[in-house]
Write an enzyme that holds these catalytic residues in place. Structure first.
Site, PDB file in Angstrom:
ATOM      1  N   SER A   5     -76.004 -58.524 -50.939  1.00  0.00           N
ATOM      2  CA  SER A   5     -76.406 -58.555 -52.707  1.00  0.00           C
ATOM      3  C   SER A   5     -76.588 -57.393 -53.244  1.00  0.00           C
ATOM      4  O   SER A   5     -76.862 -56.424 -52.245  1.00  0.00           O
ATOM      5  CB  SER A   5     -77.823 -58.844 -52.713  1.00  0.00           C
ATOM      6  OG  SER A   5     -78.267 -59.203 -54.127  1.00  0.00           O
ATOM      7  N   TYR A  62     -85.830 -61.473 -48.973  1.00  0.00           N
ATOM      8  CA  TYR A  62     -84.210 -61.535 -50.029  1.00  0.00           C
ATOM      9  C   TYR A  62     -83.817 -59.750 -49.499  1.00  0.00           C
ATOM     10  O   TYR A  62     -82.992 -60.088 -49.338  1.00  0.00           O
ATOM     11  CB  TYR A  62     -84.139 -62.090 -51.117  1.00  0.00           C
ATOM     12  CG  TYR A  62     -83.084 -62.249 -51.098  1.00  0.00           C
ATOM     13  CD1 TYR A  62     -81.597 -63.164 -51.108  1.00  0.00           C
ATOM     14  CD2 TYR A  62     -82.202 -61.914 -52.379  1.00  0.00           C
ATOM     15  CE1 TYR A  62     -80.413 -63.014 -51.075  1.00  0.00           C
ATOM     16  CE2 TYR A  62     -81.126 -61.404 -52.750  1.00  0.00           C
ATOM     17  CZ  TYR A  62     -79.825 -62.123 -51.964  1.00  0.00           C
ATOM     18  OH  TYR A  62     -78.847 -61.809 -52.377  1.00  0.00           O
TER      19      TYR A  62
END
Length: 316
Positions: free
Chosen positions: A181, A194
């Protein structure tokens, strides 16, 4: 005078049309070549039943790759197997091999690595696609959940890469791709666990890239905004309206990329041996540069966004 100036006025639109045509033809040629470049290659795809994993599976299968599809659900893997093989030409494609892989069960990783390598005796391309997301305030996330996210997003991919690496080094070739990401480069509020796992994975594979270059092994990272399998417009309608710049940045980060677009980017990364790819809209790109050049400004913007969201919740 107006008649004489008309051709010069039309020059720029004509140049744009020609440039667009050349770009389209170039992309089509590269797409055609990409299929032949992966033929007979042993390609491992983790979380193959996800949106991106499925798109990658179809793309590489059509290109004639020898696929090893990994996932946590045998039923979903079999369903993907059927969709790939039902209309496929057995003379041009290979039937995929299926392997159960669950990064949350780190004790099984040694057996999984052995099973993956035993499928064909080697691996040409490893695509680490697995990921689990989390959005919550720091104080509400338990240590157990933190560890689970780190296992799936960091320890799992790094352990699998370590296990497959010896076969690549011995053959002095191979390609490892981390589908990561953009939050591995840019952390935003309420994604602490995350973002931390993605930062860790980014750092690990960047170190790995330098260490294995002498052995002919390529390591790539593909950093993207959120995967958006649905219509982006529906998300925009349902999103809460906020006036802050931070909310605008967050909305751009959440705008996402289509699984098919990301899968094509992964295929191009394999074929062109690109080491770093950032697939993002202009606003995330600007935020990345602000993080490097004017970090106090970006931090202030993000902090103001948090205050705005808290105030909005209190007013509801």
């Amino acid at each position: 005078m107006q008649i004489m100036s008309l051709p010069s006025v039309m020059v720029w639109p004509l140049l744009i049309v020609v440039a667009a045509g050349v770009y389209y033809i170039y992309n089509e040629i590269m797409r055609f070549m990409s299929k032949s470049l992966v033929r007979n290659k042993v390609v491992v795809i983790t979380d193959a039943v996800s949106g991106v994993g499925t798109e990658c599976a179809h793309l590489f299968h059509k290109g004639g790759a020898r696929l090893i599809l990994c996932g946590t659900s045998w039923d979903k893997l079999e369903s993907l197997y059927d969709s790939l093989t039902n209309d496929a030409n057995p003379r041009e494609t290979f039937a995929p091999k299926l392997v159960i892989l669950d990064f949350s069960d780190m004790d099984s990783m040694e057996e999984v690595v052995a099973e993956v390598v035993d499928c064909y005796g080697c691996v040409d391309v490893l695509i680490c696609n697995s990921s689990v997301k989390m959005k919550a305030p720091v104080q509400s996330i338990s240590l157990e959940l933190d560890r689970n996210i780190m296992d799936i997003n960091y320890f799992g991919p790094s352990t699998l890469a370590k296990g497959i690496l010896p076969t690549m080094i011995s053959r002095r070739c191979g390609h490892i791709i981390l589908v990561n990401s953009i939050q591995g480069r840019l952390a935003i509020p309420f994604r602490s666990s995350y973002a931390a796992s993605k930062h860790a994975a980014q750092a690990f594979f960047e170190c790995l890239r330098a260490e294995v270059q002498e052995y002919g092994v390529i390591v790539s990272t593909v950093s993207h905004t959120y995967i958006n399998a649905s219509n982006p417009r529906s998300n925009e309608k349902s999103a809460p309206k906020q006036s802050s710049l931070a909310a605008f940045i967050a909305s751009q980060l959440n705008h996402g990329v289509r699984p098919s677009v990301l899968a094509n980017e992964i295929m191009q990364t394999v074929n062109r041996k690109r080491k770093e790819v950032v697939l993002a809209h202009p606003i995330p790109w600007v935020a990345l540069h602000l993080r490097s050049l004017f970090p106090p400004f970006l931090f202030a913007v993000l902090a103001s966004g948090v205050k705005d969201s808290v105030l909005a919740e209190q007013m509801q």
